[in-house]
Design an enzyme around this catalytic site. Structure first.
Site, PDB file in Angstrom:
ATOM      1  CG  ASP A 127      -0.328  -0.085   2.532  1.00  0.00           C
ATOM      2  OD1 ASP A 127       0.881  -0.391   2.586  1.00  0.00           O
ATOM      3  OD2 ASP A 127      -1.017   0.145   3.541  1.00  0.00           O
ATOM      4  CD  GLU A 185      12.783  -0.650   9.084  1.00  0.00           C
ATOM      5  OE1 GLU A 185      13.058  -0.855  10.295  1.00  0.00           O
ATOM      6  OE2 GLU A 185      11.635  -0.383   8.684  1.00  0.00           O
TER       7      GLU A 185
HETATM    8  C1  UGA Z   1       5.003  -1.214   8.652  1.00  0.00           C
HETATM    9  C2  UGA Z   1       6.386  -1.351   8.016  1.00  0.00           C
HETATM   10  O1  UGA Z   1       6.595  -0.374   7.006  1.00  0.00           O
HETATM   11  C3  UGA Z   1       6.582  -2.709   7.355  1.00  0.00           C
HETATM   12  O2  UGA Z   1       7.889  -2.805   6.823  1.00  0.00           O
HETATM   13  C4  UGA Z   1       6.330  -3.779   8.381  1.00  0.00           C
HETATM   14  O3  UGA Z   1       6.454  -5.040   7.791  1.00  0.00           O
HETATM   15  C5  UGA Z   1       4.914  -3.599   8.889  1.00  0.00           C
HETATM   16  O4  UGA Z   1       4.751  -2.313   9.487  1.00  0.00           O
HETATM   17  C6  UGA Z   1       4.596  -4.684   9.901  1.00  0.00           C
HETATM   18  O5  UGA Z   1       4.834  -4.499  11.078  1.00  0.00           O
HETATM   19  O6  UGA Z   1       4.158  -5.725   9.444  1.00  0.00           O
HETATM   20  P1  UGA Z   1       2.562  -0.847   7.723  1.00  0.00           P
HETATM   21  O7  UGA Z   1       2.202   0.091   6.623  1.00  0.00           O
HETATM   22  O8  UGA Z   1       2.240  -0.441   9.116  1.00  0.00           O
HETATM   23  O9  UGA Z   1       4.120  -1.164   7.594  1.00  0.00           O
HETATM   24  O10 UGA Z   1       2.005  -2.305   7.550  1.00  0.00           O
HETATM   25  P2  UGA Z   1       1.162  -2.970   6.382  1.00  0.00           P
HETATM   26  O11 UGA Z   1       1.189  -2.165   5.125  1.00  0.00           O
HETATM   27  O12 UGA Z   1      -0.147  -3.354   6.940  1.00  0.00           O
HETATM   28  O13 UGA Z   1       2.014  -4.305   6.146  1.00  0.00           O
HETATM   29  C7  UGA Z   1       3.276  -4.316   5.510  1.00  0.00           C
HETATM   30  C8  UGA Z   1       3.284  -5.335   4.376  1.00  0.00           C
HETATM   31  O14 UGA Z   1       3.011  -6.618   4.919  1.00  0.00           O
HETATM   32  C9  UGA Z   1       2.203  -5.063   3.319  1.00  0.00           C
HETATM   33  O15 UGA Z   1       2.727  -5.363   2.032  1.00  0.00           O
HETATM   34  C10 UGA Z   1       1.097  -6.022   3.693  1.00  0.00           C
HETATM   35  O16 UGA Z   1       0.339  -6.478   2.599  1.00  0.00           O
HETATM   36  C11 UGA Z   1       1.863  -7.175   4.338  1.00  0.00           C
HETATM   37  N1  UGA Z   1       1.076  -7.874   5.382  1.00  0.00           N
HETATM   38  C12 UGA Z   1       0.437  -7.183   6.369  1.00  0.00           C
HETATM   39  C13 UGA Z   1       0.991  -9.249   5.324  1.00  0.00           C
HETATM   40  O17 UGA Z   1       1.567  -9.873   4.420  1.00  0.00           O
HETATM   41  N2  UGA Z   1       0.242  -9.902   6.277  1.00  0.00           N
HETATM   42  C14 UGA Z   1      -0.425  -9.236   7.277  1.00  0.00           C
HETATM   43  O18 UGA Z   1      -1.093  -9.898   8.123  1.00  0.00           O
HETATM   44  C15 UGA Z   1      -0.317  -7.845   7.317  1.00  0.00           C
HETATM   45 MN    MN Z   2       1.763  -0.279   4.582  1.00  0.00          MN
END
Ligand code: UGA
Ligand code: MN
Length: 339
Positions: A197, A284
């Site tokens: 996203d 990171e």
């Molecule tokens: C933040 C950080 O930028 C990410 O690098 C980190 O992995 C993430 O938190 C985390 O803690 O998982 P954020 O925008 O808060 O990112 O999190 P999301 O966008 O909801 O998730 C990061 C990525 O992991 C997305 O590509 C999302 O699709 C994926 N994701 C999220 C999964 O594959 N499984 C999940 O249950 C949730």
């Molecule tokens: Mn995100």
């Protein structure tokens, strides 16, 4: 006897025909030159695209690549906004030459919805999966050690306090790195970690393409500020400091979207994988520590780190509170998989 009016009519007929003929010829010439112009334009565009490497082989195994390939590792998971988020990514990546989208589903199996989507999108892609163990689906901290078998991965006790740190997206990114190691030996390329996203300007991928070891740039709307990233002295090109309000004490005070790593380094250091960090929010550093002694050794990009080419945007979750009022789900007639 021939009437004089007959001559007049014949002459009018003659001149009329001449006029129509001349008009026809002028019209034809104009159309021809317009067609020639558009052919010249198209030819110019073709030369431009060739120069950009657009027609170069997209086969990640091709060794004759003229420009290094960008390998983007991106976790993704099923939710109502997944496909709209992925569509926006797809439309950006279509404009990027020599690019491989490694999409790793956080799921026990690869879904038909995602594989079908990738086929329709047309961006060169690799579709993988790696499930996050249920117990690890905890965003930040918790006081009790989660129980259960975590496929060898454990939540780690905070280095100073009494709570445990569990981080998501470790398995998916490591699965992407496994693919990199198996498939990119000897290929010039760069590895980047994305969120599905985030918002990427396609120029970002050109900036990271010639990364020697690890490159870095600012990220918009990250770490609770407008922009988080390095401050660079343009006269020397050296990083002076890192602007970060969120945990400025981090050894590598940058967002996951702020850096790219030369793919060769993953072959040189086969042990380099993500692991649960000692301190929360420092994932990171888990990967950067293998390649850098200091964050100041990173190569600044994006015009001495003065341009934002990626934003840590977040798609808000879908609000579907009205669904329960319906007798049947509103999407019971919808095809999510089609060719
Ligand atoms: C933040 C950080 O930028 C990410 O690098 C980190 O992995 C993430 O938190 C985390 O803690 O998982 P954020 O925008 O808060 O990112 O999190 P999301 O966008 O909801 O998730 C990061 C990525 O992991 C997305 O590509 C999302 O699709 C994926 N994701 C999220 C999964 O594959 N499984 C999940 O249950 C949730
Ligand atoms: Mn995100």
């Amino acid at each position: 006897m021939v009437h004089w009016q007959w001559f007049l009519r014949r002459r009018q007929l003659f001149y009329g025909t001449c006029c129509v003929l001349i008009l026809y010829l002028i019209h034809g010439a104009l159309i021809d030159s317009a067609q020639e112009d558009s052919q010249v334009d198209l030819r110019k565009e073709l030369i431009f695209l060739r120069k950009q490497g657009f027609f170069q082989s997209k086969d990640p195994g091709a060794s004759n690549a003229q420009i290094p390939t960008v390998f983007l590792i991106m976790p993704t998971y099923k939710r109502p906004t997944q496909i709209p988020d992925l569509i926006r990514q797809c439309h950006t990546f279509l404009a990027v030459p020599s690019f491989v989208w490694i999409l790793v589903e956080d799921a026990p199996e690869r879904s038909d919805v995602v594989s079908n989507f990738l086929r329709r999108c047309g961006v060169p892609s690799i579709h993988l999966n790696a499930a996050t163990p249920e117990k690890l689906k905890i965003k930040t901290q918790q006081r009790k050690r989660p129980r259960g078998n975590f496929h060898g991965t454990k939540c780690r006790r905070h280095f100073r306090f009494s709570f445990f740190v569990c981080v998501r997206r470790i398995e998916q990114r490591n699965e992407g790195l496994r693919w990199i190691r198996e498939n990119t030996k000897g290929i010039a390329g760069v590895v980047y970690f994305g969120d599905d996203d985030n918002t990427y300007e396609h120029q970002l991928f050109e900036e990271m393409r010639d990364t020697k070891r690890v490159s870095v740039w600012p990220v918009g709307i990250a770490g609770g500020v407008m922009v988080e990233g390095p401050i660079v002295d343009p006269s020397t090109g050296k990083i002076l400091k890192f602007n970060a309000a969120y945990k400025p004490s981090r050894k590598f005070p940058v967002d996951m979207a702020a850096f790219a790593i030369n793919a060769r380094l993953f072959h040189e250091k086969p042990e380099a994988l993500f692991d649960i960090p000692k301190r929360d929010g420092e994932l990171e550093g888990e990967i950067l520590k293998y390649f850098l002694d200091s964050p100041f050794d990173m190569e600044p990009k994006a015009d001495f780190a003065t341009k934002i080419l990626v934003w840590h945007t977040r798609t808000s979750s879908a609000v579907l509170t009205q669904e329960k009022k319906l007798k049947e789900p509103s999407d019971s007639h919808i095809k999510y998989v089609w060719t």
